[in-house]
Design an enzyme around this catalytic site. Structure first.
Site, PDB file in Angstrom:
ATOM      1  N   LYS A 271       0.903  -1.261   0.133  1.00 45.43           N
ATOM      2  CA  LYS A 271      -0.130  -0.003   0.037  1.00 45.43           C
ATOM      3  C   LYS A 271       0.886   1.173  -0.089  1.00 45.43           C
ATOM      4  O   LYS A 271       2.037   1.199   0.455  1.00 45.43           O
ATOM      5  CB  LYS A 271      -1.026  -0.058   1.303  1.00 45.43           C
ATOM      6  CG  LYS A 271      -1.977   1.084   1.294  1.00 45.43           C
ATOM      7  CD  LYS A 271      -2.915   0.739   2.587  1.00 45.43           C
ATOM      8  CE  LYS A 271      -3.874   1.924   2.737  1.00 45.43           C
ATOM      9  NZ  LYS A 271      -4.550   1.595   4.079  1.00 45.43           N
TER      10      LYS A 271
ATOM     11  N   SER B  39      -9.586  -0.766   7.830  1.00 43.39           N
ATOM     12  CA  SER B  39      -8.709  -0.581   6.524  1.00 43.39           C
ATOM     13  C   SER B  39      -8.531  -1.725   5.739  1.00 43.39           C
ATOM     14  O   SER B  39      -8.042  -1.565   4.442  1.00 43.39           O
ATOM     15  CB  SER B  39      -7.850   0.700   6.363  1.00 43.39           C
ATOM     16  OG  SER B  39      -8.580   1.889   6.603  1.00 43.39           O
TER      17      SER B  39
ATOM     18  N   SER C  33      -9.491   1.332   3.587  1.00 42.08           N
ATOM     19  CA  SER C  33      -8.860   2.397   2.819  1.00 42.08           C
ATOM     20  C   SER C  33      -7.746   1.635   1.883  1.00 42.08           C
ATOM     21  O   SER C  33      -7.074   2.063   1.017  1.00 42.08           O
ATOM     22  CB  SER C  33      -8.161   3.437   3.402  1.00 42.08           C
ATOM     23  OG  SER C  33      -7.342   2.849   4.318  1.00 42.08           O
TER      24      SER C  33
END
Lengths: 516, 406
Positions: free
Chosen positions: A69, A188, A164
């Site tokens: 990420k 997330s 997220s």
């Protein structure tokens, strides 16, 4: 499986890497990746190949393509957090977790997309655009969706990944990598895992180092692991867990890596079903899946009891106070002076700061900073921040009590519904959405407990739905053991991706779902 | 990540200043925006600092006479650990500010004193003693001119019996001497201001060393809300002592207060007392010895190598050696006259082979650093004391005869 294949020479790391890279290209419309590090990845793959030829692979992860990420620092590779503030920022160092994976020989394919600074539950609010759920392009989804006229093709129908860590989830789900790192502050990692039909593990706070993870909420953030099966998650966990002297919040105790046993008998376990997780807005589909799962355990001989976590309903509000306060503090360092975006405004330091921050951050981030600072003002500190800390303690104690009463694992839904179409999702603002979507996942962050999403079944619309298991502090082995058993029982179907440009039908059969 | 050495330094200093060491102390973030603060916050210990409630004793000469010294005490409110910010250099000609971030994040120890001092001299003496203590402990070199020790003076005035007045904070003081000046100036300024019917603002003022006065700086705490928040990345700091130390704890991981206590070196006050006792010198002498870097060592070396009594040696050290060094701005280490040479010279004097006047002449020669020994110089300049009675008579007679002839 892939790891074995690599060992036996059935496929080489460079082949694997190249295939993944080309798949990334074909699935570009998913917008899962912000940066693809093709060159460095191939180099890493070549190094790995040399090791395999010598018969000296570094471990199970050697040669395995992974994605990270974009809020983890990666040396020499752009790290943006999907924000204008860090566009073009090249990290000078690797986050500890990234370094550990590289040390194991993993091949870093690229950085995945997210909500800006990891704030959001849809992966829709980053400056590089939203991430599309690969399942939007699956046969399963298309079969179930209402046939539309040709003009309104899939372009408007696609669903969100959740957030997220949507990019990471999409990357794993679409086979472009075998494992990905996400982050989990309020859900997330688990939220997008549920929507994308992959395994999402949130480890116990303090087990894995946060050094190099650009912080959102220091007291709740953890690096998250996304994989296609529970065994893979256990392998990655094994390579990441342990004390890091660079992160004072990691525990000192030596971490003992474990092999996941193949559990067949769950009768010794006590599964708790917290009644407060029957939240308003929970879809009937998920509710029924949840009870089917509970029955599954019951029929297999486990003790399944209803429990209560009475302070659950306060957790969202509490989370918002503490989260925004820490965000306000953590974002203070982005002033444009040392790194990142700097505004052209140069009348005075203050005006430069103000302009830089206005230009660099999106509404969501700015909103949270303002709220956070409000809560930290001297006159508000007692009433908001201190109070929220106290409520946090109560929430954590709820879990302690329940686990103390003999329950081993909690079983809850992960999300309120399956993935919604993008056009639906954006009708409400980020704050509203987050408040709605985090409700089932975020208490685990408050209490620092480990939790995992296991893909359970498909909804009526052909989209994945997952269920969440919450375990006791540092009891990942137990948590994953039960999760693995459950995974075997439900036999979640593989995604049948229909990608336009290349015919991957044959490709799918060759490619294994897991690497362990 | 917390720096262990900083914690040890703070504990040592706390113990040296008779503080209670808090076995559990906490870290906080103090938020404000400034170019030299890259994180937008400073990590400090606002809620529970590492050490509290200590005291510092220092000595003053009354009426500038070295012979009368009086001991005073100032209470230490607390010692806290915090981060340094960077350095801002304002370039007014180009309207820009240059920021040096090299020292940002370095550990600092802030020692907060209670307002127990009443004039510049006291402040200077207290800080001087603190410098010596810090240097002895090794916590810091404490050189003000290099910014290793930074002093901010908080000054207020009030009539006897009344409450303390509004205080101002004076910054930008670069030496102990300037500290005394700044404090005294500020006291005067406040008195004049009040006597003229004005009021004192709770403000920050800068000391201008060229003009010898204080000028207003920026507004302080009144308007700033620092939005203190507990530092989430640093768990509470736990210190142990012999009693509370768990049996199986790894020694590398913990700081043991008792262990540090046992290893504290002699503090200046103890050193001075020992000098007085061992060598029979006066207390004032011991102060001067300690105040000059390396002087005590020099003195002790001379004493070792000579038969002259320390009480006499000290005169040579403080009057002759020291004044020469001061005149030429030399440190003890840079002295062209080594302890060996001086001891040699003093031995000649002690054996009565030269007079004390002659000795001073030899010393003057030695300063030139030409590498000659005292004995060589004596022979060269024919400074030997003549012991032979007859020879002396002859010389005297010659002088008398000479006189008669004029």
């Amino acid at each position: 499986q892939v790891s074995a294949a690599l060992k036996e020479g059935r496929v080489t790391p460079t082949e694997l890497c190249q295939r993944c890279l080309s798949l990334i290209k074909s699935t570009k419309f998913l917008n899962a990746y912000i940066t693809v590090a093709g060159e460095t990845a191939l180099k890493q793959a070549e190094e790995s190949e040399k090791r395999y030829r010598r018969g000296q692979p570094l471990g199970v992860l050697d040669g395995i393509p992974i994605a990270v990420k974009d809020n983890f620092n990666t040396a020499g590779i752009e790290t943006t957090c999907a924000s204008n503030m860090l566009k073009g920022y090249i990290s000078p160092y690797n986050a500890t977790v990234v370094q550990k994976l590289l040390d194991q020989g993993a091949v870093l394919l690229g950085k995945t997309n997210l909500d800006e600074f990891a704030m959001g539950s849809g992966s829709t609010d980053g400056v590089f655009g939203p991430v599309r759920n690969p399942w939007s392009y699956s046969r399963q989804y298309k079969e179930k969706s209402v046939p539309k006229s040709h003009s309104e093709d899939e372009e408007s129908d696609w669903v969100i990944t959740g957030g997220s860590s949507g990019g990471s989830a999409a990357a794993v789900s679409s086979f472009t990598c075998f494992a990905a790192l996400g982050s989990d502050t309020g859900g997330s990692t688990r939220n997008p895992a549920a929507h994308c039909g992959v395994v999402g593990l949130k480890p116990t706070y303090g087990l894995i180092s946060r050094h190099g993870l650009i912080p959102l909420v220091n007291s709740m953030d953890v690096p998250g692991i996304l994989t296609r099966c529970v065994d893979d998650a256990a392998v990655v966990l094994g390579s990441l867990a342990g004390h890091d002297p660079k992160d004072s919040t990691t525990i000192q105790d030596n971490f003992k890596t474990f092999e996941l046993p193949n559990l067949t008998d769950v009768s010794k376990f006590s599964i708790g079903i917290p009644k407060e997780y029957h939240a308003p807005g929970l879809s009937s589909e998920i509710l029924s899946l949840w009870s089917k799962a509970a029955d599954l355990f019951k029929n297999a001989g486990a003790k399944v009891i209803e429990v209560s976590l009475p302070h659950t309903r306060y957790s969202i509000v509490c989370y918002h106070v503490l989260c925004t306060a820490e965000v306000a503090s953590n974002m203070a360092r982005f002033d444009g002076l040392e790194y990142g975006h700097r505004s052209d405004m140069n009348k005075s330091t203050e005006s430069m700061y103000a302009a830089t921050r206005r230009e660099g951050f999106n509404d969501v981030v700015r909103g949270r900073i303002l709220s956070g600072n409000y809560f930290l003002l001297k006159q508000n500190y007692e009433n908001y921040f201190i109070k929220a800390q106290k409520v946090r303690r109560l929430i954590a104690n709820d879990f302690v009590k329940v686990f103390g009463s003999g329950v081993d694992i909690l079983l809850t839904p992960t999300t309120l519904s399956d993935a919604v179409p993008y056009v639906e999702f954006i009708k409400e603002d980020n704050r509203t959405r987050s408040a709605q979507d985090d409700i089932l996942t975020q208490a685990a962050n408050m209490a620092g407990l480990p939790a995992i999403n296991v893909p359970t079944g498909l909804s009526e619309r052909g989209l994945p739905v997952g269920l969440q298991f919450i375990g006791q502090s540092f009891q990942e082995k137990q948590l994953l053991t039960v999760a693995k058993w459950f995974e075997k029982q439900v036999k979640f179907p593989m995604i049948q991706l229909e990608v336009k440009r290349h015919d991957h039908g044959a490709f799918q059969h060759q490619k294994s779902a897991s690497f362990s | 990540v917390l720096n262990r050495r900083c914690v040890e330094a703070a504990v040592m200093t706390g113990l040296a200043l008779n503080c209670s060491i808090n076995k559990k102390s906490l870290f906080d973030r103090k938020h404000y925006f400034y170019a030299d603060l890259p994180a937008g916050y400073q990590i400090t210990q606002q809620r529970v600092p590492i050490a509290v409630n200590g005291s510092l004793s220092y000595s003053l000469c009354i009426d500038n006479k070295m012979s009368q010294m009086v001991t005073k005490t100032v209470r230490i409110k607390q010692i806290q650990l915090e981060q340094d910010s960077g350095k801002s250099l304002h370039d007014d000609t180009r309207s820009q500010t240059l920021v040096d971030l090299n020292r940002a994040g370095v550990g600092l120890m802030e020692v907060v004193m209670e307002p127990d001092m009443c004039c510049g001299e006291e402040a200077a003496a207290a800080v001087r003693e603190l410098q010596l203590i810090l240097q002895t402990l090794g916590s810091s070199q404490a050189v003000m001119a290099e910014g290793q020790l930074r002093v901010d003076a908080n000054v207020s005035v009030h009539h006897p019996g009344e409450h303390y007045g509004v205080r101002t904070e004076v910054k930008n003081i670069n030496s102990v001497r300037f500290l005394a000046k700044a404090v005294d100036y500020e006291i005067q300024r406040q008195i004049e201001e009040l006597e003229n019917g004005g009021t004192i603002l709770n403000e920050t003022r800068a000391f201008d060393s060229k003009l010898g006065c204080t000028v207003p700086m920026r507004d302080k705490e009144g308007k700033q809300d620092y939005r203190f928040m507990p530092e989430p990345n640093l768990p509470p700091l736990i210190l142990y002592d012999a009693k509370s130390l768990p049996a199986n704890m790894n020694h590398q991981q913990v700081v043991n207060i008792d262990w540090i206590h046992e290893r504290l070196p002699d503090l200046p006050s103890v050193k001075r007392a020992k000098l007085v006792e061992r060598y029979g010198i006066l207390p004032e002498h011991s102060f001067t010895l300690l105040n000059e870097d390396g002087l005590t060592e020099f003195f002790e070396n001379v004493v070792k190598q000579t038969q002259m009594k320390p009480k006499k040696v000290i005169g040579w050290i403080l009057n002759d050696l020291l004044s020469y060094l001061k005149q030429h701005s030399l440190t003890v280490k840079e002295s062209p006259v080594s302890s060996f040479l001086l001891a040699d010279l003093l031995n000649l004097l002690e054996k009565k082979e030269i007079s004390s006047t002659a000795a001073k002449q030899v010393l003057a020669e030695l300063w030139k650093g030409e590498g000659k020994t005292p004995l060589e110089i004596v022979k060269e300049k024919k400074l030997e004391l003549i012991q032979d009675q007859k020879e002396l008579e002859q010389i005297c007679q010659a002088v008398i005869d000479g006189q008669e002839n004029e």
